[in-house]
Design an enzyme around this catalytic site. Structure first.
Site, PDB file in Angstrom:
ATOM      1  N   LYS A  30       4.631 -27.766  -9.789  1.00  0.00           N
ATOM      2  CA  LYS A  30       4.099 -28.713 -10.773  1.00  0.00           C
ATOM      3  C   LYS A  30       4.737 -30.082 -10.597  1.00  0.00           C
ATOM      4  CE  LYS A  30       2.925 -27.176 -14.708  1.00  0.00           C
ATOM      5  NZ  LYS A  30       2.862 -26.573 -16.047  1.00  0.00           N
ATOM      6  N   ARG A 100       7.880 -28.485 -19.709  1.00  0.00           N
ATOM      7  CA  ARG A 100       7.184 -27.370 -19.057  1.00  0.00           C
ATOM      8  C   ARG A 100       7.993 -26.857 -17.874  1.00  0.00           C
ATOM      9  NH1 ARG A 100       2.514 -30.794 -20.154  1.00  0.00           N
ATOM     10  NH2 ARG A 100       0.829 -29.622 -21.167  1.00  0.00           N
ATOM     11  N   GLY A 109       1.495 -18.901 -17.105  1.00  0.00           N
ATOM     12  CA  GLY A 109       1.829 -18.292 -18.383  1.00  0.00           C
ATOM     13  C   GLY A 109       3.104 -17.493 -18.415  1.00  0.00           C
ATOM     14  N   MET A 111       6.274 -18.490 -17.877  1.00  0.00           N
ATOM     15  CA  MET A 111       7.455 -19.159 -18.425  1.00  0.00           C
ATOM     16  C   MET A 111       7.040 -20.118 -19.526  1.00  0.00           C
ATOM     17  SD  MET A 111       9.747 -19.637 -15.016  1.00  0.00           S
ATOM     18  CE  MET A 111       8.401 -20.357 -14.112  1.00  0.00           C
ATOM     19  N   ARG A 356      -2.903 -28.005  -8.784  1.00  0.00           N
ATOM     20  CA  ARG A 356      -2.280 -26.978  -7.935  1.00  0.00           C
ATOM     21  C   ARG A 356      -3.399 -26.233  -7.230  1.00  0.00           C
ATOM     22  NH1 ARG A 356      -0.202 -23.230 -13.003  1.00  0.00           N
ATOM     23  NH2 ARG A 356      -2.247 -22.639 -13.779  1.00  0.00           N
ATOM     24  N   HIS A 472      -5.677 -16.973 -20.354  1.00  0.00           N
ATOM     25  CA  HIS A 472      -4.599 -16.270 -19.658  1.00  0.00           C
ATOM     26  C   HIS A 472      -5.126 -15.021 -18.974  1.00  0.00           C
ATOM     27  CE1 HIS A 472      -1.292 -13.270 -19.487  1.00  0.00           C
ATOM     28  NE2 HIS A 472      -0.611 -14.307 -19.062  1.00  0.00           N
ATOM     29  N   ARG A 578      -4.735  13.805  12.578  1.00  0.00           N
ATOM     30  CA  ARG A 578      -3.787  14.856  12.189  1.00  0.00           C
ATOM     31  C   ARG A 578      -4.520  16.188  12.186  1.00  0.00           C
ATOM     32  NH1 ARG A 578      -2.148  10.432   7.825  1.00  0.00           N
ATOM     33  NH2 ARG A 578      -4.419  10.367   7.904  1.00  0.00           N
ATOM     34  N   ARG A 634      -2.815  14.121  17.398  1.00  0.00           N
ATOM     35  CA  ARG A 634      -1.469  14.671  17.264  1.00  0.00           C
ATOM     36  C   ARG A 634      -1.546  16.195  17.171  1.00  0.00           C
ATOM     37  NH1 ARG A 634       1.876  13.207  11.935  1.00  0.00           N
ATOM     38  NH2 ARG A 634       0.506  14.812  11.057  1.00  0.00           N
ATOM     39  N   GLU A 762       9.560   9.240  16.005  1.00  0.00           N
ATOM     40  CA  GLU A 762       9.833   9.250  14.573  1.00  0.00           C
ATOM     41  C   GLU A 762      11.255   9.729  14.247  1.00  0.00           C
ATOM     42  OE1 GLU A 762       6.710  11.775  12.928  1.00  0.00           O
ATOM     43  OE2 GLU A 762       6.531  12.743  14.883  1.00  0.00           O
ATOM     44  N   SER A 781       3.818   6.166  20.065  1.00  0.00           N
ATOM     45  CA  SER A 781       3.254   5.784  18.769  1.00  0.00           C
ATOM     46  C   SER A 781       4.352   6.016  17.738  1.00  0.00           C
ATOM     47  CB  SER A 781       2.019   6.615  18.436  1.00  0.00           C
ATOM     48  OG  SER A 781       1.495   6.232  17.183  1.00  0.00           O
ATOM     49  N   GLY A 783       5.834   6.818  14.449  1.00  0.00           N
ATOM     50  CA  GLY A 783       5.497   7.420  13.163  1.00  0.00           C
ATOM     51  C   GLY A 783       6.453   6.875  12.111  1.00  0.00           C
ATOM     52  N   THR A 784       6.105   5.737  11.541  1.00  0.00           N
ATOM     53  CA  THR A 784       7.077   5.010  10.716  1.00  0.00           C
ATOM     54  C   THR A 784       7.380   5.692   9.386  1.00  0.00           C
ATOM     55  OG1 THR A 784       5.258   3.593   9.956  1.00  0.00           O
ATOM     56  CG2 THR A 784       6.637   2.767  11.757  1.00  0.00           C
ATOM     57  N   ASN A 785       6.492   6.581   8.923  1.00  0.00           N
ATOM     58  CA  ASN A 785       6.820   7.319   7.698  1.00  0.00           C
ATOM     59  C   ASN A 785       8.063   8.185   7.921  1.00  0.00           C
ATOM     60  OD1 ASN A 785       4.486   6.194   6.642  1.00  0.00           O
ATOM     61  ND2 ASN A 785       3.256   8.028   6.948  1.00  0.00           N
ATOM     62  N   ASP A 786       8.015   9.040   8.955  1.00  0.00           N
ATOM     63  CA  ASP A 786       9.157   9.915   9.227  1.00  0.00           C
ATOM     64  C   ASP A 786      10.337   9.147   9.806  1.00  0.00           C
ATOM     65  OD1 ASP A 786       8.318  12.283   8.192  1.00  0.00           O
ATOM     66  OD2 ASP A 786       7.597  13.138  10.066  1.00  0.00           O
ATOM     67  N   CYS A 848       1.597   4.277  13.689  1.00  0.00           N
ATOM     68  CA  CYS A 848       0.520   5.023  13.037  1.00  0.00           C
ATOM     69  C   CYS A 848       0.890   5.503  11.640  1.00  0.00           C
ATOM     70  CB  CYS A 848       0.088   6.212  13.898  1.00  0.00           C
ATOM     71  SG  CYS A 848       1.409   7.393  14.249  1.00  0.00           S
ATOM     72  N   TYR A 868      -0.894  -2.066  19.264  1.00  0.00           N
ATOM     73  CA  TYR A 868      -1.842  -1.778  18.194  1.00  0.00           C
ATOM     74  C   TYR A 868      -1.121  -1.269  16.953  1.00  0.00           C
ATOM     75  CZ  TYR A 868      -1.362   3.222  19.267  1.00  0.00           C
ATOM     76  OH  TYR A 868      -0.863   4.492  19.454  1.00  0.00           O
TER      77      TYR A 868
END
Length: 892
Positions: A30, A100, A109, A111, A356, A472, A578, A634, A762, A781, A783-786, A848, A868
């Protein structure tokens, strides 16, 4: 050498400013834009900005201010006095100011704001004489008391509203404008008594005490609950702080030649290049957004479109309207983006209070970006950067079926597009509670306030009975991508009874309603939906992102339906199929259980022979859908016990269905029980122990590929992925089996196949020894979860119990299962990439896990040189846009 004092205060006004637009980190959005407008010659009331550095210092020094701040503030107040020709606290011609907040990013809204500061029992008399309008002066004073008592002194806003409404009721008044000056004086006495009854101190009469009290409140509001919630939702660091803007008041409530309004240079719901906004005659800015009075349309076109009989600003004040539209065009061209502006007209004189970048619905964001690129205002690359990738999610899900039967309860304003259905709730706390236990809710409020932010985030949709298109509820809902209908005047809410009525219909808490934020309709019950149609603008923007990006985007798909959906959304192959999900199908689960319960390899192979044609059929369908695109399959990953029953009733049912003894089933279940299945007998370990399972799956894959080759004349190129590898020796053992099966199938069919055998990385050990594993693996590949689970030593399924504490306390910036931990897990990936490609140059690599659809994680994948990402079908467009943005940003 004398040390130069730090500059805490930056002035603006009278066609010049000490700041500029690029200083928003210091001055807040602002303050920076007020300075920029002043430099551009736009009429801006003079003022000054107390920098965000003061906010940081305030919290770093036990909520105290720098010693030299007060002197700089006094000088800046004198600067305003000189320009305006009025004096702060003067009884003849008093200077009034607004106070303000203004963080570096817009937090609408969240603050606090105080208007009309500088009024007291004496200066109000001077204001009445100077303005020649006693009613205006005392109306301004009561507004100030109400706002200051709420924001600074912590009293309840509704206590003052109740006093005002009770007074109007006794007089038979419907509108505030009917109240006379003498009556405002009576109400002010009651307001001050309310303060005295509910606070240790009376309402302050010292204008300097008022000023510093308001500054305290704005800095204090940076750490209020609603601001913290908003920062958490939008990933805004607490360390940024907020600036404070102190500005000479201009008055939209000085009679019928005065007004106040909010406008957007383009429609924030649709993106159409037409002026969009609302205003009120004889009002202050808070009246427009608070929903207390129903605002009017700015332009004649908008008035006619809305079917309103109330005059437009264009009709009432044509000269001022023309000046306003000229400023709108100037600011949009200068900032090269759609602007959200606030203005006040004081006795025919136009003043700009804010500009803004306007918050907009996703549909609008796409249209505005594409239109501006086609207009030559921005480049195609800039257009790609203008749309938040995660926001695309709201475009990819069903909308209301226009042919579906519906019972319309009421019609309000189409404040934020999209359809939503859920149970009615009347409080934000209840919305949040029900959302946490899996309910879908519609938050129904007379009007929302910043305190409702948590409930608005939890709700599927928002319905308000009051408020306009710039209220708002409307602004925040559009920013969140949440469907909203505002100003549904037919809806009468009774919080005490927990019901709302619309005509003769009564809807109670827990009843289901549907709202359409695109039409403004509120409907009883659940209304059928249809698949969304993506616009030409969407396709154009995605094509620009595709031109820019280097990362390919695949999908995680286990079923034909998932694969088809992903192709429609632009997937370039399957990065993770899977196969275990196929095992749970009703027509094959019994054969799977027979295989698990088998006492010998021979019996297991007999059971697997039953599963083979089913798996082959699955793969044939996937290969045909994907055509020549890559498909990564897999091998079986989860522990075998997941396919077995666990309760006594289920065990008995399975035993009867299979014609085996109950105790045999129970004994096998017990044998397979593991204390920590995530780290147990799964992934490649199953293939080592039961190689016949991997052999069956490999045969199903290669036989499917040969059949598709015969049918279509071209064979797919399957990628066989071995999960949970920790050592090269494991991969060697399983890969040898896969290759042997491939050779058998090729010999039997006479069809030559191309295929690859790779691994899912993984485990930390696999990352650290990736150079050795790459001697055999043809692709990686991640396996970012595990990999996240095994790096942190945290179970993803259990982390929800405590991970929120970690993020709220700043131990972790984000949930690492939502957005990739780039410092730790990311370092392991970078190590594996470097090591793997040191052995096998140009080795194909991707991820993946669901991180493949998280924009920040996609940017990381681009940066470290992956080929990828793969994500769920509905996140494919998100990944495509995020990958395009990563490429444009890196290039820039």
């Amino acid at each position: 050498m004398t040390e130069v004092a730090k500059k805490w205060v930056y002035r603006f006004g009278d066609g010049q400013a000490e700041g500029a637009a690029e200083m928003k980190n210091l001055l807040g959005g602002k303050g920076a834009n007020l300075a920029e407008m002043s430099n551009l010659g736009v009429p801006v009331p003079p003022g000054f900005t107390v920098t965000a550095d003061v906010c940081t210092s305030f919290y770093d020094h036990n909520e105290t201010y720098p010693e030299d701040l007060s002197g700089q503030v006094d000088e800046a107040v004198s600067f305003i006095e000189e320009i305006v020709g009025a004096k702060f606290g003067d009884n003849e011609k008093p200077l009034l100011v607004s106070v303000r907040s203004g963080a570096r990013v817009s937090m609408p809204g969240m603050m606090d704001t105080v208007l009309n500061l500088g009024l007291n029992d004496d200066t109000v008399v001077g204001l009445a004489k100077w303005s020649g309008d006693e009613r205006f002066a005392y109306d301004s004073y009561r507004r100030f008391i109400q706002m200051y008592a709420d924001v600074v002194m912590g009293l309840e806003h509704h206590d003052f509203e109740d006093i005002l409404e009770d007074y109007k009721d006794t007089k038979g008044y419907l509108a505030d404008t009917e109240i006379t000056a003498d009556e405002w004086k009576e109400i002010i006495v009651r307001y001050k008594k309310c303060v005295a009854d509910n606070h240790d101190d009376p309402f302050p009469q010292d204008v300097n005490a008022q000023l510093w009290g308001a500054v305290d409140a704005v800095f204090g509001s940076w750490e209020c609950a609603r601001a913290i919630t908003y920062r958490t939702l939008h990933d805004i660091p607490a360390g940024w702080g907020t600036a404070v803007n102190i500005q000479a008041m201009v008055f939209g409530n000085m009679g019928d030649s005065s007004a106040t309004g909010v406008a957007f240079t383009r429609d924030p719901s649709t993106g159409e290049n037409e002026l969009y906004g609302e205003f009120l005659v004889n009002a202050q800015g808070e009246d427009v957004v608070a929903g207390i009075r129903t605002p009017q349309n700015i332009s004649e076109d908008a008035r006619k479109k809305a079917g309103s009989n109330d005059p437009s600003l264009e009709g009432l004040m044509p000269t001022t309207f023309a000046e306003l539209t000229g400023i709108f065009d100037k600011l949009e061209a200068h900032y090269r983006d759609m602007q959200d502006l606030e203005f006040t007209i004081q006795d025919g004189k136009l003043w700009m209070l804010q500009t803004r970048a306007g918050k907009r619905a996703t549909t609008a964001a796409i249209k505005i970006a594409v239109d501006m690129a086609n207009e030559g205002l921005i480049t195609k690359q800039e257009a790609v950067l203008r749309v938040e990738p995660a926001s695309l999610d709201q475009l990819l899900h069903p909308t209301l079926d226009p042919k579906a039967e519906r019972t319309v309860l009421a019609t309000g304003l189409p404040a934020s597009p999209g359809a939503a259905c859920g149970e009615v709730v009347f409080s934000s706390d209840e919305a949040e509670r029900l959302k946490a236990i899996g309910h879908e809710v519609i938050l129904v409020r007379t009007e929302t306030s910043p305190e409702d932010i948590h409930g608005m985030h939890a709700a599927n949709g928002i319905l308000t009975s009051r408020g306009g298109m710039t209220s708002h509820a409307a602004v925040v809902a559009r920013g969140m991508g949440t469907s909203c209908v505002s100003g549904a005047g037919e809806v009468r809410i009774d919080y005490q009874k927990q019901i709302f009525t619309a005509g003769d219909q009564v809807i109670a808490k827990g009843d289901v309603i549907t709202i359409d934020g695109s039409s403004g309709e509120v409907m009883k019950g659940e209304v059928a939906t249809i698949k969304p149609k993506l616009s030409e603008d969407f396709n154009m923007l995605m094509s620009w992102a595709d031109e820019a990006r280097h990362l390919r985007v695949r999908t995680n798909a286990d079923t034909p339906a998932d694969a088809r959906t992903a192709i429609e959304f632009g997937a370039e192959g399957i990065g993770l199929c899977r196969t275990e999900h196929m095992f749970f199908e009703a027509d094959r689960i019994q054969a799977v259980r027979e295989m698990i319960l088998a006492d010998s390899e021979e019996d297991r192979r007999t059971a697997l022979d039953k599963i083979l044609p089913m798996q082959r059929g699955d793969f044939i369908e996937l290969f045909e859908i994907m055509g020549e695109l890559p498909v990564t399959i897999r091998l079986l990953d989860p522990p075998l016990h997941e396919f077995l029953p666990h309760s006594d009733k289920e065990i008995t049912g399975v035993a009867e269905a299979m014609g085996v003894d109950v105790e045999k089933v129970r004994s096998r279940v017990n044998d397979l029980h593991e204390f920590n299945p995530m780290l147990g007998h799964r992934g490649v370990r199953l293939a080592v122990t039961y190689p016949e399972i991997a052999e069956m799956q490999a045969r199903a894959i290669f036989e499917a590929a040969t059949e598709v080759a015969r049918k279509n004349g071209k064979a797919p190129i399957p990628e066989v992925m071995v999960p949970l590898i920790a050592t090269k020796a494991e991969l060697d053992m399983v890969a040898d089996r896969i290759v042997a099966v491939a050779e058998e199938v090729q010999a039997e069919s006479g069809v030559k196949l191309e295929y690859q055998v790779g691994t899912m990385v993984e485990l930390p050990r696999a990352c650290l020894t990736a150079d050795k594993i790459a001697e055999r693996a043809e692709f990686f590949s991640f396996g970012t979860n595990d990999l996240t689970q095994t790096t942190f030593g945290i179970s993803r399924d259990d982390s929800a119990r405590f991970i929120g504490e970690y993020t709220s306390r700043g131990i972790l910036e984000v949930d690492p299962f939502v957005s990739l931990d780039q410092e730790g897990v990311g370092q392991l990936i970078e190590t594996a990439v470097a090591k793997g490609r040191s052995t096998r140059a140009g080795m194909k690599m991707g991820i993946c896990g669901e991180h493949g659809g998280d924009p920040a994680s996609v940017e990381f994948c681009h940066r470290v040189g992956l080929d990828y990402v793969s994500c769920s079908p509905f996140r494919v467009p998100i990944a495509r846009l995020a990958a395009g943005q990563a490429a444009v940003t890196k290039k820039g």
